[in-house]
Motif scaffolding. Structure first.
Motif, short mmCIF file in Angstrom:
data_model
loop_
_atom_site.label_atom_id
_atom_site.label_comp_id
_atom_site.label_asym_id
_atom_site.label_seq_id
_atom_site.Cartn_x
_atom_site.Cartn_y
_atom_site.Cartn_z
N LYS A 1 37.97 92.18 -50.12
CA LYS A 1 37.48 92.61 -48.81
C LYS A 1 38.32 93.76 -48.24
O LYS A 1 37.78 94.69 -47.69
CB LYS A 1 37.49 91.43 -47.83
CG LYS A 1 36.63 90.25 -48.26
CD LYS A 1 35.16 90.57 -48.21
CE LYS A 1 34.60 90.32 -46.85
NZ LYS A 1 33.16 90.58 -46.78
N PRO B 1 34.08 85.38 -60.42
CA PRO B 1 33.61 86.19 -59.29
C PRO B 1 34.64 86.24 -58.16
O PRO B 1 35.04 85.21 -57.63
CB PRO B 1 32.34 85.47 -58.85
CG PRO B 1 32.51 84.06 -59.29
CD PRO B 1 33.39 84.10 -60.52
N PRO C 1 31.89 86.74 -47.98
CA PRO C 1 31.39 87.91 -48.68
C PRO C 1 30.15 87.70 -49.53
O PRO C 1 29.85 86.62 -49.95
CB PRO C 1 32.55 88.25 -49.62
CG PRO C 1 33.17 86.96 -49.90
CD PRO C 1 33.06 86.19 -48.62
N LYS C 2 29.48 88.80 -49.76
CA LYS C 2 28.38 88.87 -50.71
C LYS C 2 28.69 90.07 -51.60
O LYS C 2 29.52 90.00 -52.46
CB LYS C 2 27.06 89.03 -49.98
CG LYS C 2 26.76 87.90 -49.01
CD LYS C 2 25.61 87.08 -49.44
CE LYS C 2 25.13 86.15 -48.39
NZ LYS C 2 25.79 84.98 -48.11
N ILE C 3 28.04 91.20 -51.33
CA ILE C 3 28.23 92.40 -52.14
C ILE C 3 28.23 93.61 -51.21
O ILE C 3 27.74 93.53 -50.10
CB ILE C 3 27.09 92.54 -53.17
CG1 ILE C 3 27.06 91.32 -54.05
CG2 ILE C 3 27.20 93.80 -53.98
CD1 ILE C 3 25.91 91.27 -54.98
N THR D 1 35.65 88.70 -54.58
CA THR D 1 35.33 89.80 -53.68
C THR D 1 36.61 90.27 -53.03
O THR D 1 37.32 89.49 -52.40
CB THR D 1 34.31 89.37 -52.61
OG1 THR D 1 33.12 88.94 -53.25
CG2 THR D 1 34.00 90.52 -51.67
N ASP E 1 29.88 94.04 -59.85
CA ASP E 1 28.68 93.23 -59.94
C ASP E 1 27.48 94.11 -60.26
O ASP E 1 27.29 95.16 -59.65
CB ASP E 1 28.46 92.50 -58.61
CG ASP E 1 27.38 91.45 -58.70
OD1 ASP E 1 27.32 90.74 -59.71
OD2 ASP E 1 26.58 91.37 -57.74
N HIS F 1 32.68 93.50 -54.94
CA HIS F 1 32.34 92.26 -55.63
C HIS F 1 32.42 92.49 -57.13
O HIS F 1 31.73 93.36 -57.66
CB HIS F 1 30.95 91.80 -55.22
CG HIS F 1 30.61 90.46 -55.76
ND1 HIS F 1 31.16 89.31 -55.27
CD2 HIS F 1 29.80 90.09 -56.75
CE1 HIS F 1 30.68 88.27 -55.94
NE2 HIS F 1 29.86 88.73 -56.86
N CYS G 1 41.11 88.75 -50.08
CA CYS G 1 40.16 88.51 -51.17
C CYS G 1 39.53 87.13 -51.03
O CYS G 1 40.07 86.25 -50.36
CB CYS G 1 40.86 88.59 -52.52
SG CYS G 1 41.81 90.10 -52.80
#
Length: 195
Positions: free
Chosen positions: A65, A61, A28-30, A63, A165, A52, A79
Motif C-alpha cells: 500500500k 498474494p 486492498p484490492k488492486i 498488496t 497481478d 498487488h 503491506c
C-alpha cells in the motif's frame, strides 16, 4: 531511555496511523495509490489501490500500500497479506528492518523468537530486526495480516520477487532468490531435523 527503546517507541508510534487507516478505511484490492499533490502533507491510498502482486516461491498474494520507492516514505511501509487456511509462512528474520504485524482477520500460530503464540483478530506483534518470526494460518478462514517495516524499503523484496497481478508469472532460480535475500537482508531459518 536507551537507543533501542527510543527506536522502538518511534516505530510503534508511526505504526498507529497506518493500522488505524487499514482497520477503518477498508482493505486492498488492486491498482495504484495516488500521491497527494504535496507529498510533505501526507498520502492517501484508497481501498482498491496499491501494488498487488503474487510473490516468492509460493506466489503469495501481497498488496504493498505504501512503499519507499513509490511514495518516497523513508520511515515506514505498509503491506497486506491474505493467507489461505493451512498456509505456513517460513520462519525468517530481517537484518535491516523491524516489523509490526496486525492480525485483522482470522487466527493462527505466530513464531516470535523461540516461542509460539496463538493469535487472532485484533492481536499485534512486534518483531525487531534480527528476530525470528513466522505465521501459520491454523484457522478455517483466511487470515488477513497487515504489516509494516521500519525503515521502509524491505517491501521492494516482494515486488522484485513477484509478479504484478494479471501479468505472466516470473520464474526465478534459487540463485536469483538468494541474491534478493542478501540484497534486502532476508534470512530464512533452516528447519530443525526431527529427533
Amino acid at each position: 531511555m536507551n537507543p533501542f527503546q527510543q527506536h522502538r517507541r518511534s516505530f510503534l508510534h508511526s505504526g498507529v496511523v497506518g493500522f488505524c487507516t487499514a482497520v477503518f478505511a477498508g482493505l486492498p484490492k488492486i491498482s495504484f495509490g495516488k500521491i497527494a499533490p504535496n507529498n510533505d502533507k501526507g498520502i492517501i491510498v484508497h481501498e482498491a489501490e496499491g501494488t498487488h502482486i503474487l510473490t516468492g516461491r509460493r506466489k503469495v498474494p501481497i498488496t504493498v500500500k505504501i512503499s519507499k520507492a513509490k511514495h518516497g516514505v523513508d520511515g515506514i511501509s505498509f503491506c497486506v497479506e491474505d493467507m489461505i487456511p493451512g498456509r505456513k509462512m517460513r520462519v525468517h528474520k530481517h537484518l535491516n528492518n523491524d516489523e509490526l504485524i496486525f492480525i485483522h482477520k482470522g487466527e493462527g500460530i505466530l513464531t516470535l523468537g523461540e516461542e509460539t503464540f496463538i493469535v487472532k483478530a485484533g492481536d499485534v506483534a512486534f518483531a525487531p530486526r534480527n528476530t525470528w518470526h513466522g505465521l501459520d494460518n491454523t484457522g478455517k478462514e483466511n487470515l488477513l495480516m497487515i504489516f509494516q517495516y521500519s525503515p521502509a524499503g524491505f517491501e521492494e523484496y516482494f515486488i522484485e520477487n513477484g509478479t504484478l497481478d494479471g501479468m505472466p508469472t516470473k520464474v526465478k532460480t534459487e540463485e536469483e532468490y538468494a541474491i534478493t535475500e542478501k540484497k534486502y537482508g532476508m534470512v530464512y531459518k533452516e528447519p530443525t531435523a526431527a529427533k
